[in-house]
Structures are given as C-alpha cells and as structure tokens.
Scaffold this motif. Sequence first.
Motif, mmCIF file in Angstrom:
data_model
loop_
_atom_site.group_PDB
_atom_site.id
_atom_site.type_symbol
_atom_site.label_atom_id
_atom_site.label_comp_id
_atom_site.label_asym_id
_atom_site.label_seq_id
_atom_site.Cartn_x
_atom_site.Cartn_y
_atom_site.Cartn_z
ATOM 1 N N MET A 1 0.770 -1.176 0.027
ATOM 2 C CA MET A 1 0.043 -0.105 -0.156
ATOM 3 C C MET A 1 0.784 1.343 0.106
ATOM 4 S SD MET A 1 -3.052 -1.191 2.741
ATOM 5 C CE MET A 1 -3.511 0.398 2.913
ATOM 6 N N ALA A 2 1.933 1.334 0.614
ATOM 7 C CA ALA A 2 3.025 2.613 0.773
ATOM 8 C C ALA A 2 3.592 2.776 -0.272
ATOM 9 C CB ALA A 2 3.781 2.211 2.056
ATOM 10 N N CYS A 3 3.784 1.734 -1.192
ATOM 11 C CA CYS A 3 4.342 1.889 -2.588
ATOM 12 C C CYS A 3 3.397 2.382 -3.512
ATOM 13 C CB CYS A 3 4.930 0.347 -3.087
ATOM 14 S SG CYS A 3 6.336 -0.051 -2.124
ATOM 15 N N VAL A 4 2.255 1.976 -3.624
ATOM 16 C CA VAL A 4 1.298 2.417 -4.442
ATOM 17 C C VAL A 4 1.013 3.857 -4.083
ATOM 18 C CG1 VAL A 4 -1.292 2.607 -4.944
ATOM 19 C CG2 VAL A 4 0.127 0.347 -4.381
ATOM 20 N N VAL A 5 1.073 4.225 -2.846
ATOM 21 C CA VAL A 5 0.942 5.849 -2.702
ATOM 22 C C VAL A 5 1.935 6.597 -3.035
ATOM 23 C CG1 VAL A 5 0.181 7.512 -0.576
ATOM 24 C CG2 VAL A 5 -0.869 5.120 -0.737
ATOM 25 N N THR A 6 3.188 6.033 -2.869
ATOM 26 C CA THR A 6 4.302 6.728 -3.314
ATOM 27 C C THR A 6 4.464 6.983 -4.646
ATOM 28 O OG1 THR A 6 5.773 5.850 -1.344
ATOM 29 C CG2 THR A 6 6.794 6.694 -3.224
ATOM 30 N N LEU A 7 3.800 6.037 -5.447
ATOM 31 C CA LEU A 7 3.696 6.431 -6.949
ATOM 32 C C LEU A 7 2.733 7.421 -7.167
ATOM 33 C CD1 LEU A 7 3.871 2.706 -8.133
ATOM 34 C CD2 LEU A 7 5.876 4.414 -8.350
ATOM 35 N N VAL A 8 1.676 7.344 -6.440
ATOM 36 C CA VAL A 8 0.771 8.479 -6.586
ATOM 37 C C VAL A 8 1.663 9.986 -6.245
ATOM 38 C CG1 VAL A 8 -1.226 9.574 -5.637
ATOM 39 C CG2 VAL A 8 -1.396 7.161 -6.060
ATOM 40 N N ALA A 9 2.420 10.198 -5.288
ATOM 41 C CA ALA A 9 3.095 11.263 -4.935
ATOM 42 C C ALA A 9 3.858 11.636 -6.186
ATOM 43 C CB ALA A 9 3.794 11.032 -3.781
ATOM 44 N N VAL A 10 4.548 10.688 -6.737
ATOM 45 C CA VAL A 10 5.250 10.993 -7.837
ATOM 46 C C VAL A 10 4.663 11.766 -8.890
ATOM 47 C CG1 VAL A 10 6.971 9.773 -9.736
ATOM 48 C CG2 VAL A 10 7.001 9.250 -7.077
ATOM 49 N N TRP A 11 3.646 11.098 -9.223
ATOM 50 C CA TRP A 11 2.699 11.641 -10.250
ATOM 51 C C TRP A 11 2.068 13.279 -9.811
ATOM 52 C CZ3 TRP A 11 -2.665 12.826 -10.215
ATOM 53 C CH2 TRP A 11 -3.352 13.048 -11.162
ATOM 54 N N VAL A 12 1.747 13.380 -8.569
ATOM 55 C CA VAL A 12 1.200 14.574 -8.119
ATOM 56 C C VAL A 12 2.384 15.729 -8.323
ATOM 57 C CG1 VAL A 12 0.385 15.901 -6.046
ATOM 58 C CG2 VAL A 12 -0.557 13.503 -6.717
ATOM 59 N N VAL A 13 3.778 15.309 -8.075
ATOM 60 C CA VAL A 13 4.551 16.607 -7.911
ATOM 61 C C VAL A 13 4.866 17.143 -9.277
ATOM 62 C CG1 VAL A 13 6.644 15.124 -8.502
ATOM 63 C CG2 VAL A 13 7.031 17.146 -6.882
ATOM 64 N N GLN A 14 4.532 16.579 -10.419
ATOM 65 C CA GLN A 14 4.927 17.341 -11.661
ATOM 66 C C GLN A 14 4.017 18.379 -11.720
ATOM 67 O OE1 GLN A 14 3.827 14.636 -14.846
ATOM 68 N NE2 GLN A 14 2.378 13.730 -13.628
ATOM 69 N N HIS A 15 2.665 18.494 -11.085
ATOM 70 C CA HIS A 15 1.868 19.605 -11.319
ATOM 71 C C HIS A 15 1.986 20.990 -10.314
ATOM 72 C CE1 HIS A 15 -0.757 16.998 -13.543
ATOM 73 N NE2 HIS A 15 -0.432 16.111 -12.629
ATOM 74 N N ILE A 16 2.973 20.830 -9.612
ATOM 75 C CA ILE A 16 3.165 22.078 -8.659
ATOM 76 C C ILE A 16 4.317 22.782 -9.140
ATOM 77 C CG2 ILE A 16 4.136 22.598 -6.371
ATOM 78 C CD1 ILE A 16 3.268 19.556 -5.576
#
Length: 418
Positions: free
Chosen positions: A399-414
């Motif tokens: 679960m922690a790995c999946v959420v980490t990958l979500v964070a990697v996707w989110v950071v490109q929008h900031i």
Amino acid sequence: MNSLKDTHTVGHSAQQQEPLVPKKDIREGLLIFILAAIQFTHMMDFVIMMPLGPQLMRVFQISPREFGLLVSAYTFSAAIAGFVSALFIDRFDRKHALLALYLGFIIGTLGCALAPTFGLLLTARVVAGGFGGVLGALVLAIIGDAIPEYRRGAATGRVMAAFSVASIAGIPIGLYLASEMSWHAPFYLLVGLSLIILLGSVRFLPPMRGHLTNAVPGNPFQVLKAILVQRNLQWAMSLMLALTVAGFLVVPFISPYMVANVGFTERELSYIYLFGGLATVFTSQWAGRLADKYGKQLVFRAAALISLVPILLITNLPPVQHYVALLVSTVFFIFFGARFVPAMSLMTSSVEPKLRGSFMSISSSVQQLGAGIAALVSGFIVQEAADGKLVHFEWVGIMACVVTLVAVWVVQHIRTVG
C-alpha cells in the motif's frame, strides 16, 4: 546592513518585499539553529512513541490496534488544531505565535510524563499534538518567509535534519532511560530540554512581522477560501498527504515488527534509530543542496522511486542477522528523509508569503490527518498471531508503495511562486 528587527518591521510594497533575512550571515545561522532545536524536541516527542511501542503494549497490555490509536490521537489532534489556527495565525508576529505554541507543547509533553494510565496518556497525546502539529507547520512557514528561494532547500534540509539528530541522540537516550527506569523518563527529559530551548528562543529570536505587510484583511474565512481555491496549493497539499500516508502506513510498526519478527530486543531498537539518524543527518542536507542545484521535483522523484525498494524490504524482513536488518532500516530512513526535504521545500515555495502561515497550518492538518488515518489502517491490517509475531505487515508495504507512486505523479503539477 539593517538588523533583523528592522528587516521585519519596515514596510515594503508587494513588489519590494524582501526575505526576512536578506543575507546569509551569522543571524540566519542562529535563526535556523533555534528552529532546528525546536523541531528536534517536537520530532523527538512524536517519534519516541514508536520505539516505545513494544514496552507500551506490554505495560498497558494493549493490542496493535490500540497502539495505532495512541499514535493517531496525536495526529488527529494536530489536524484539528491546524485547521483552526489557519484562521488567524498569519495575523500575529511569527515569534509570538511560535513561543505560545511551544509553551503549550511543553505542557502537553509534561502531561505525557505524568500519565499513569493508558487513558490519561492518550489524553496527554491529544494535547501535545494540538500544539505540536501547528508548531511544526509554523517552523516551515518561518523558513519560507526568512530564507530566499534559492537557499530554501538547504535551509529546509538543515531543519529537517532535526529528525536525524532526534534519532541519533534523543531516541537511544530515551530508550535507555525507558529500559532502566520507566517509559515516563524520556518525556521528563524532553520537558527539561524544551524549557531550556524556550528560554533561548525568548532571548534570541527576532520579531518576525514581514508577512504582515501584505496580510489579507477582513473575515479569516476569506483567507481559507483564498487558499483552498488555488489549484497549485491543492496539488501541494495532495503531495504532502500522499507522502505522509505512505510513510505512516509503515513507520509506526517498524519497532514492534523488529522485536516480534526479526529478533531484536527492546534495548537493541536504539541501534535502528542511531544508524538511521547518523546517515540521514548528512543525507537530508545533501538532498536539500541537490534540490537547490538540480530542481526540487527531479530530486524528489528520484528519492521517491528509489524508496520503493527499502519499503518492500523492511515490511517483508524475515529473522536475519542484526547487521542485515540495520542495513535495510538505515537505507529506509535515508530515502524516507531524502524525499521529504525537496517536498517540504517545494511546498513552502508554492505559496505567496501573505498566505504562507495559514497554508502551512492547513497543509499540516492534512498531513496529520493522513498520518492518523494511515496509523489506524496499519493497526487494523497488522495483527498479532498466536505465537506473538506480527502478520500482514507486507500488505502495508505494498500500500505504501502505491501511494508513493501517486506522490510521484502529483509532484509534476506543482509550480513555485516565491
């Protein structure tokens, strides 16, 4: 050169507003040192609960689920306090707000030291969390106000290294006192140290009013609206939420898992935090400097993707030689910290100064809420088997790995604004 006080109190237009500390000199170093000292005590108060987990579960005869509640009570309280403080925190001198919150944090920690039962300890953690969560957000807001953007990554790295120092010195000493005396002892030590830092802060912290020059007047709920409707700030909060959830799915149960499954004794847990802290006190600062040089998003993505490996290793660790377990845990903490430093620096740079304190409080609330939910979820997933071992920890790692990958996707929008 003008004094720090003058820099904070002299009004500037929106176009002329300067960092609170215009040059990198001894006064900037003193400010960062004080903030790091405050962050050290705040972080030690929070993280000491996790290595004390095996002892607290034994002394109070509580289950992993109840221990998860003990951890999450702090974070839920911090989340509520952060939302409330966001209504007014940008209306005060940063120094006065910081000192008031720190005093409340000390009182809550003293309550933890005095608590004789699980119920009273839970109550004291709520009080400590209410002040401590906002305190951590305000420390980061001050960095955002005081340090120019091109040096902000390095400054954030130095303050975030307080976690490493807490791991190197605070947690081993606290665990030693807990094993030789009782679990109350680390909190008494923390109260005494915090009082010394509080007196030093009163004496040496300068007034910090630069953000008041362009403060948003009127109804405080308009401030919340101004923050919540900005898409860039929504992405920034989403990043920190994902990163916090990914971390706190795993971290609260590392110590209980090492004792129950890998073969560590309660005393030997201090080595996990000692070696992890020794490594991250350097790597967190390197991550900050790399973020300033190569870009915060790039460094974050690299650290986050590499962190997937130690997450999976530590949540699937069988009984192994202690040096192997220590190597895995140290690498885990290195990349756990390395991804937080550029993320924190990016977040403080995503908001304009007049809204920074309120935004950091709201963001802290979102993070604390995420941490509390993650700890509760872990408490429900991780179970104690008949032989005393903990099972299903590997599910938490996935679960922690999946959420980490979500964070990697989110950071490109900031994007950064100041």
